[in-house]
Design an enzyme around this catalytic site. Structure first.
Site, PDB file in Angstrom:
ATOM      1  N   HIS A 202       0.788  -1.233   0.000  1.00 20.33           N
ATOM      2  CA  HIS A 202       0.000   0.000   0.000  1.00 20.33           C
ATOM      3  C   HIS A 202       0.821   1.284   0.000  1.00 20.33           C
ATOM      4  O   HIS A 202       0.300   2.355  -0.273  1.00 20.33           O
ATOM      5  CB  HIS A 202      -0.942   0.039   1.208  1.00 20.33           C
ATOM      6  CG  HIS A 202      -0.245   0.426   2.480  1.00 20.33           C
ATOM      7  ND1 HIS A 202       0.519  -0.461   3.193  1.00 20.33           N
ATOM      8  CD2 HIS A 202      -0.177   1.613   3.145  1.00 20.33           C
ATOM      9  CE1 HIS A 202       1.019   0.162   4.240  1.00 20.33           C
ATOM     10  NE2 HIS A 202       0.626   1.418   4.247  1.00 20.33           N
TER      11      HIS A 202
HETATM   12  C1  UD1 Z   1      -1.625   5.959   5.803  1.00 21.26           C
HETATM   13  C2  UD1 Z   1      -0.272   6.426   6.340  1.00 21.26           C
HETATM   14  C3  UD1 Z   1       0.716   5.272   6.277  1.00 21.26           C
HETATM   15  C4  UD1 Z   1       0.183   4.039   6.966  1.00 21.26           C
HETATM   16  C5  UD1 Z   1      -1.184   3.709   6.415  1.00 21.26           C
HETATM   17  C6  UD1 Z   1      -1.769   2.541   7.154  1.00 21.26           C
HETATM   18  C7  UD1 Z   1       0.158   8.801   5.904  1.00 21.26           C
HETATM   19  C8  UD1 Z   1       0.974   9.769   5.132  1.00 21.26           C
HETATM   20  N1  UD1 Z   1       0.279   7.514   5.556  1.00 21.26           N
HETATM   21  O1  UD1 Z   1      -1.439   5.635   4.427  1.00 21.26           O
HETATM   22  O2  UD1 Z   1       1.909   5.662   6.913  1.00 21.26           O
HETATM   23  O3  UD1 Z   1       1.061   2.968   6.725  1.00 21.26           O
HETATM   24  O4  UD1 Z   1      -2.058   4.848   6.545  1.00 21.26           O
HETATM   25  O5  UD1 Z   1      -2.797   1.920   6.468  1.00 21.26           O
HETATM   26  O6  UD1 Z   1      -0.541   9.209   6.816  1.00 21.26           O
HETATM   27  N2  UD1 Z   1      -8.503   5.004   1.191  1.00 21.26           N
HETATM   28  C9  UD1 Z   1      -9.779   4.500   1.123  1.00 21.26           C
HETATM   29  N3  UD1 Z   1     -10.429   4.240   2.294  1.00 21.26           N
HETATM   30  C10 UD1 Z   1      -9.883   4.465   3.513  1.00 21.26           C
HETATM   31  C11 UD1 Z   1      -8.589   5.000   3.561  1.00 21.26           C
HETATM   32  C12 UD1 Z   1      -7.905   5.256   2.404  1.00 21.26           C
HETATM   33  O7  UD1 Z   1     -10.311   4.258   0.048  1.00 21.26           O
HETATM   34  O8  UD1 Z   1     -10.538   4.182   4.520  1.00 21.26           O
HETATM   35  C13 UD1 Z   1      -7.754   5.229  -0.069  1.00 21.26           C
HETATM   36  C14 UD1 Z   1      -8.055   6.544  -0.719  1.00 21.26           C
HETATM   37  O9  UD1 Z   1      -8.033   6.351  -2.086  1.00 21.26           O
HETATM   38  C15 UD1 Z   1      -6.897   7.408  -0.279  1.00 21.26           C
HETATM   39  C16 UD1 Z   1      -5.763   6.411  -0.245  1.00 21.26           C
HETATM   40  O10 UD1 Z   1      -6.373   5.201   0.201  1.00 21.26           O
HETATM   41  O11 UD1 Z   1      -6.663   8.476  -1.143  1.00 21.26           O
HETATM   42  C17 UD1 Z   1      -4.650   6.802   0.695  1.00 21.26           C
HETATM   43  O12 UD1 Z   1      -5.140   7.022   2.016  1.00 21.26           O
HETATM   44  P1  UD1 Z   1      -4.299   7.904   3.053  1.00 21.26           P
HETATM   45  O13 UD1 Z   1      -5.007   7.931   4.337  1.00 21.26           O
HETATM   46  O14 UD1 Z   1      -3.917   9.195   2.463  1.00 21.26           O
HETATM   47  O15 UD1 Z   1      -2.934   7.118   3.226  1.00 21.26           O
HETATM   48  P2  UD1 Z   1      -2.645   5.559   3.405  1.00 21.26           P
HETATM   49  O16 UD1 Z   1      -2.090   5.043   2.130  1.00 21.26           O
HETATM   50  O17 UD1 Z   1      -3.795   4.820   3.987  1.00 21.26           O
END
Ligand code: UD1
Length: 356
Positions: A202
């Site tokens: 991820h």
């Molecule tokens: C975040 C953390 C990462 C951690 C991870 C754990 C930051 C910079 N990164 O990354 O360090 O390892 O969480 O899982 O804070 N999305 C969904 N549903 C959700 C959450 C996310 O669809 O419930 C998708 C969206 O498309 C979003 C993408 O995942 O744009 C990224 O989500 P984001 O919270 O920005 O970062 P993570 O990759 O989850």
């Protein structure tokens, strides 16, 4: 004394479950959920399964660019800090939720406590590394998982308030593994003990570039064993966007929805090997004594590498199938990340520190 905890991502929910239980015996805890993770299987199931208290505030921030996501959290947090006037603020790990909590607390001169402090990958391109550095430099108490983390802080001139307590994720595994085995079985996933590889992908550095993600799945397509992959929505969306579905279908990968924490513990414990880019899962692999390959150029969890339980692999260059084939268990050593009592130590140290 009133302690305000800021959290919002899946791994942070696991960590607060381990600490809140103890903290609430001594203090009033105000829990703020930023909502950085918002899908039920990325957040809600963790609240339910781990009996995490209902948050006092849900910020509902969700996904956005990093600046906007962090900024929105900060605006909303400041309003809550005004209202609640906490004595201490507690943040965990290295996410944008951690950074937002740290910045607002320190600008309001509220003492800041960072749990899982001192980790460094020494790759400042990673958003997590940026978040860790800033948070550690602003924190008043820094609870670290290992000597190496203390040393990293020392190199940056941070010594005040640093205490090694072990890893709260170890507390979580010790507390929950039996529950996981009682509640779930591999049959649900149609898997047999030690006959599959567990994988998660991820991280932004692996997923934000089409060619990189493609190389990873090309690497997997030569692996003979069955691979089960609970997929983060970020990666699931990008597989579609980059047109990689066919490549995935050709491999032995079975993609499944993200699983709950207890299900994940069970899948980890029974896997023949783990291939991941997650920080937490590298450690959980070690806690379960399952050999792990980490698809990154650096890791913060150097001890797992030094003792042979983890290996960094560059999917752009290395042959993934060969690396998996050659995986062996590491050294038979004592626990690298404490004794599963980090939560107790943290609460005791907060008590000692703020009584004086
Ligand atoms: C975040 C953390 C990462 C951690 C991870 C754990 C930051 C910079 N990164 O990354 O360090 O390892 O969480 O899982 O804070 N999305 C969904 N549903 C959700 C959450 C996310 O669809 O419930 C998708 C969206 O498309 C979003 C993408 O995942 O744009 C990224 O989500 P984001 O919270 O920005 O970062 P993570 O990759 O989850």
């Amino acid at each position: 004394m009133k302690i305000l905890t800021v959290a919002g991502t899946r791994p942070q929910l696991v960590k607060i479950a381990a600490v809140s239980r103890k903290l609430r015996k001594e203090y009033t805890e105000i829990l703020v959920n930023t909502g950085q993770h918002y899908d039920y299987n990325m957040a809600g199931v963790f609240f339910d399964e781990l009996n995490i208290p209902k948050p006092d505030y849900d910020l509902g921030v969700g996904s956005d660019s990093h600046g906007k996501q962090t900024g929105l959290m900060m605006i909303k947090l400041e309003e809550i800090f005004d209202k609640e006037n906490p004595d201490l603020v507690l943040v965990y790990g290295d996410t944008n939720s951690t950074l937002a909590g740290a910045l607002v607390a320190s600008k309001r001169l509220i003492p800041l406590i960072h749990i899982e402090a001192g980790l460094r990958s020494y790759n400042k391109d990673m958003p997590e590394e940026q978040n860790r550095i800033v948070t550690d430099h602003l924190s008043d108490m820094l609870f670290t998982p290992s000597d190496l983390a203390n040393n990293n802080l020392l190199k940056e001139g941070i010594t005040k308030g640093v205490r090694k307590v072990g890893d709260v994720m170890m507390d979580a595994v010790m507390y929950n593994i039996k529950l996981a085995e009682d509640r779930y079985s591999l049959e649900k996933f149609k898997l047999k003990k030690k006959e599959y590889i567990l994988s998660t992908i991820h991280r932004a550095e692996n997923t934000n570039d089409k060619e990189k993600l493609k190389r990873i799945f090309e690497g997997f397509s030569n692996v003979e064993q069955k691979i089960v992959m609970p997929l983060h929505p970020r990666t699931a969306n990008l597989i579609k966007e980059y047109g990689l579905q066919e490549l995935v279908n050709k491999s032995n990968i079975e993609i499944i929805e993200p699983v709950s924490y207890l299900e994940m513990l069970l899948l980890e414990k029974n896997a023949a090997a783990i291939v991941t880019d997650s920080g937490g899962i590298q450690k959980e692999a070690y806690f379960s004594k399952v050999p792990c390959l980490t698809l990154r150029e650096q890791t913060e969890w150097i001890e797992t590498i030094e003792h042979g339980w983890n290996k960094l692999v560059d999917p752009q260059k290395d042959n993934l199938a060969e690396e998996i084939f050659n995986l062996k268990p590491g050294n038979d050593i004592d626990d690298l990340y404490g004794d599963g009592k980090a939560g107790d130590k943290i609460v005791n140290l907060i008590k000692q520190h703020y009584q004086n």
